[in-house]
Design a protein around this motif. Structure first.
Motif, PDB file in Angstrom:
ATOM      1  N   PRO A  99      -6.595   1.081  -3.356  1.00 38.76           N
ATOM      2  CA  PRO A  99      -6.635   0.998  -1.889  1.00 38.76           C
ATOM      3  C   PRO A  99      -5.734  -0.107  -1.349  1.00 38.76           C
ATOM      4  CG  PRO A  99      -8.855   1.145  -2.789  1.00 38.76           C
ATOM      5  CD  PRO A  99      -7.938   0.922  -3.948  1.00 38.76           C
ATOM      6  N   ARG A 100      -5.065   0.176  -0.246  1.00 40.74           N
ATOM      7  CA  ARG A 100      -4.251  -0.837   0.436  1.00 40.74           C
ATOM      8  C   ARG A 100      -5.165  -1.527   1.453  1.00 40.74           C
ATOM      9  NH1 ARG A 100       0.621   1.092   3.287  1.00 40.74           N
ATOM     10  NH2 ARG A 100       1.240  -1.069   3.087  1.00 40.74           N
ATOM     11  N   TRP A 101      -5.848  -2.546   0.977  1.00 40.41           N
ATOM     12  CA  TRP A 101      -6.872  -3.201   1.783  1.00 40.41           C
ATOM     13  C   TRP A 101      -6.302  -3.793   3.073  1.00 40.41           C
ATOM     14  CZ3 TRP A 101     -11.995  -2.875   0.982  1.00 40.41           C
ATOM     15  CH2 TRP A 101     -12.422  -2.414  -0.264  1.00 40.41           C
ATOM     16  N   ALA A 102      -5.117  -4.341   3.005  1.00 44.62           N
ATOM     17  CA  ALA A 102      -4.531  -4.963   4.201  1.00 44.62           C
ATOM     18  C   ALA A 102      -4.317  -3.922   5.300  1.00 44.62           C
ATOM     19  CB  ALA A 102      -3.216  -5.655   3.850  1.00 44.62           C
ATOM     20  N   PHE A 103      -3.851  -2.724   4.904  1.00 45.69           N
ATOM     21  CA  PHE A 103      -3.659  -1.671   5.909  1.00 45.69           C
ATOM     22  C   PHE A 103      -4.990  -1.218   6.488  1.00 45.69           C
ATOM     23  CE2 PHE A 103      -3.759   2.815   7.037  1.00 45.69           C
ATOM     24  CZ  PHE A 103      -2.822   2.828   8.073  1.00 45.69           C
ATOM     25  N   ILE A 104      -5.982  -1.009   5.616  1.00 46.53           N
ATOM     26  CA  ILE A 104      -7.293  -0.566   6.104  1.00 46.53           C
ATOM     27  C   ILE A 104      -7.879  -1.600   7.064  1.00 46.53           C
ATOM     28  CG2 ILE A 104      -9.654  -0.023   5.383  1.00 46.53           C
ATOM     29  CD1 ILE A 104      -8.441   1.099   2.770  1.00 46.53           C
ATOM     30  N   GLN A 105      -7.662  -2.876   6.767  1.00 39.88           N
ATOM     31  CA  GLN A 105      -8.117  -3.944   7.658  1.00 39.88           C
ATOM     32  C   GLN A 105      -7.449  -3.832   9.022  1.00 39.88           C
ATOM     33  OE1 GLN A 105     -10.278  -6.421   6.476  1.00 39.88           O
ATOM     34  NE2 GLN A 105     -10.384  -7.606   8.377  1.00 39.88           N
ATOM     35  N   ARG A 106      -6.130  -3.656   9.030  1.00 41.94           N
ATOM     36  CA  ARG A 106      -5.399  -3.526  10.302  1.00 41.94           C
ATOM     37  C   ARG A 106      -5.842  -2.288  11.069  1.00 41.94           C
ATOM     38  NH1 ARG A 106      -0.891  -4.516   6.977  1.00 41.94           N
ATOM     39  NH2 ARG A 106      -0.119  -2.392   7.316  1.00 41.94           N
ATOM     40  N   LEU A 107      -6.023  -1.185  10.339  1.00 38.93           N
ATOM     41  CA  LEU A 107      -6.402   0.074  10.974  1.00 38.93           C
ATOM     42  C   LEU A 107      -7.754  -0.039  11.670  1.00 38.93           C
ATOM     43  CD1 LEU A 107      -5.985   3.151  11.427  1.00 38.93           C
ATOM     44  CD2 LEU A 107      -7.155   3.495   9.239  1.00 38.93           C
ATOM     45  N   LEU A 108      -8.763  -0.531  10.966  1.00 35.04           N
ATOM     46  CA  LEU A 108     -10.098  -0.587  11.551  1.00 35.04           C
ATOM     47  C   LEU A 108     -10.211  -1.671  12.615  1.00 35.04           C
ATOM     48  CD1 LEU A 108     -12.600   0.241   8.686  1.00 35.04           C
ATOM     49  CD2 LEU A 108     -11.217   1.720  10.118  1.00 35.04           C
ATOM     50  N   GLU A 109      -9.411  -2.717  12.498  1.00 36.19           N
ATOM     51  CA  GLU A 109      -9.361  -3.697  13.589  1.00 36.19           C
ATOM     52  C   GLU A 109      -8.805  -3.047  14.847  1.00 36.19           C
ATOM     53  OE1 GLU A 109      -7.697  -8.223  14.478  1.00 36.19           O
ATOM     54  OE2 GLU A 109      -6.931  -7.097  12.763  1.00 36.19           O
TER      55      GLU A 109
END
Length: 379
Positions: free
Chosen positions: A16-26
């Motif tokens: 998983p690309r955690w940084a992208f998922i963080q940006r997306l859900l933010e």
């Protein structure tokens, strides 16, 4: 919104690309605070699961991908749940199959579930149930699946995030390729949409098909690169470059949109040219005596495609009979339908209220191969 596999999974590590998922859900949190209801159609499960199986995207077969989906879905949902918890909201998984989108009753049941989740302020995450689908019974790409969900909930916008800035007038790797900022007629660009990413199952073709489906339902589609600090809101608020596929000003009804925008062909009819010409002027029933040939199999309640004798698609409609029953009726037009089928019925194969004549705004399907049709006159 639809998120591609290349954004969610590291292409080399298949993690998983955690940084992208963080940006997306933010960013989703921002949109929810701005008053938007959000449904997420997420790829990525197969890509993440391949790592657990020790397989690579370029060598994995169907069984590998089915097993990978089963392995990867908990990983993907766990990533979403952990990050969503940081921002104070809940998620829910909605797994669907082709039949859930194509069969009317199941479509409405899925719609009710999604609406109930939205009422509960829960983020629905929709994905195809790849663990149980085969090539013959699957949607195959989340672009068109997302468009069907957008139709289902009568969304205002469909945002498709991918690995490029949008639609180009030619292969974006070619010198001089220009981003197409606004599209009103999707069919003009179908010829320049070949190619898919290494992880995903869809390319720009499926995105254009999805945009056309959304347009017909009055939904504007925005296609953009997902690599951005605010991947969705920056597109929705027009703060960076993207392709905008404009919704039709006179959208089809929810019934007509579901009837015309199909994910797979259930079956087809070829009707006589004189009947086809009449339909182009005034919608009417299609009767058993109008039929020249049949392509199936299909069952009662399926939506089938209607062609003229020259192979041009002219309509789509819900059939009142199975392909076998239709063939029996069409081969014996002189006999009462009750005597042929053993129950009381008229000879109307598609009723006018369940028939939609296709317009220029619809993407037409090529006629199936000639050898797959069975002529009514055959014995």
């Amino acid at each position: 919104m639809k998120i591609g596999s290349s954004l969610l999974a590291n292409p080399d590590l298949l993690t998983p690309r955690w940084a992208f998922i963080q940006r997306l859900l933010e960013d989703i949190t921002k949109l929810r605070n701005d008053g938007y209801e959000v449904v997420l159609c997420s790829s990525g499960a197969v890509a993440l699961g391949l790592n657990m199986l020790g397989e690579k995207p370029e060598t994995a077969g169907l069984r590998d991908k089915q097993a990978a989906a089963a392995c990867g879905m908990p990983l993907l949902l766990n990533a979403y749940k952990q990050v969503a918890h940081e921002f104070g909201f809940d998620i829910a998984q909605v797994l669907v199959t082709l039949q859930d989108m194509e069969e009317r009753k199941r479509f409405l049941n899925t719609k009710n579930t999604v609406h109930r989740l939205l009422q509960g302020d829960i983020l629905p995450i929709v994905n195809e149930n790849d663990s149980i689908t085969t090539e013959e019974i699957r949607v195959g790409d989340n672009d068109r699946l997302a468009a069907k969900v957008a139709q289902m909930i009568q969304a205002d916008h469909l945002v498709i995030l991918t690995c490029i800035d949008g639609l180009y007038d030619r292969n974006p790797e070619e010198e001089g390729a220009q981003l197409v900022e606004e599209v009103s007629d999707v069919s003009e660009y179908i010829a320049v949409t070949d190619g898919t990413s290494s992880l995903g199952s869809g390319g720009m073709l499926t995105k254009m098909q999805a945009a056309n489906m959304a347009q017909n339902a009055g939904c504007t589609t925005l296609i953009a690169n997902g690599e951005h600090e605010e991947p969705v809101s920056s597109v929705l608020y027009g703060q960076r470059k993207h392709t905008k596929c404009i919704a039709h000003t006179k959208p089809a009804s929810a019934w007509a949109a579901w009837l015309t925008d199909r994910l797979q062909v259930a079956g087809s009819l070829v009707i006589r040219d004189d009947v086809a010409k009449k339909l182009s002027k005034e919608i009417d029933h299609i009767r058993h005596e109008d039929i020249k040939s049949i392509q199936g199999p299909y069952v009662k309640g399926d939506v089938i495609h209607v062609y003229d004798e020259h192979g041009e698609e002219i309509a789509r409609g819900m059939t009142n009979f199975s392909s076998e029953e239709t063939m029996v009726l069409a081969r014996h037009p002189e006999m009462p339908p009750k005597d042929l089928l053993g129950y009381q019925t008229g000879g109307t194969v598609i009723s006018r209220e369940n028939l939609i004549i296709l317009e220029d705004r619809h993407l037409l399907w090529d006629s199936p191969k000639e050898e797959t049709f069975v002529e009514v006159s055959d014995t």
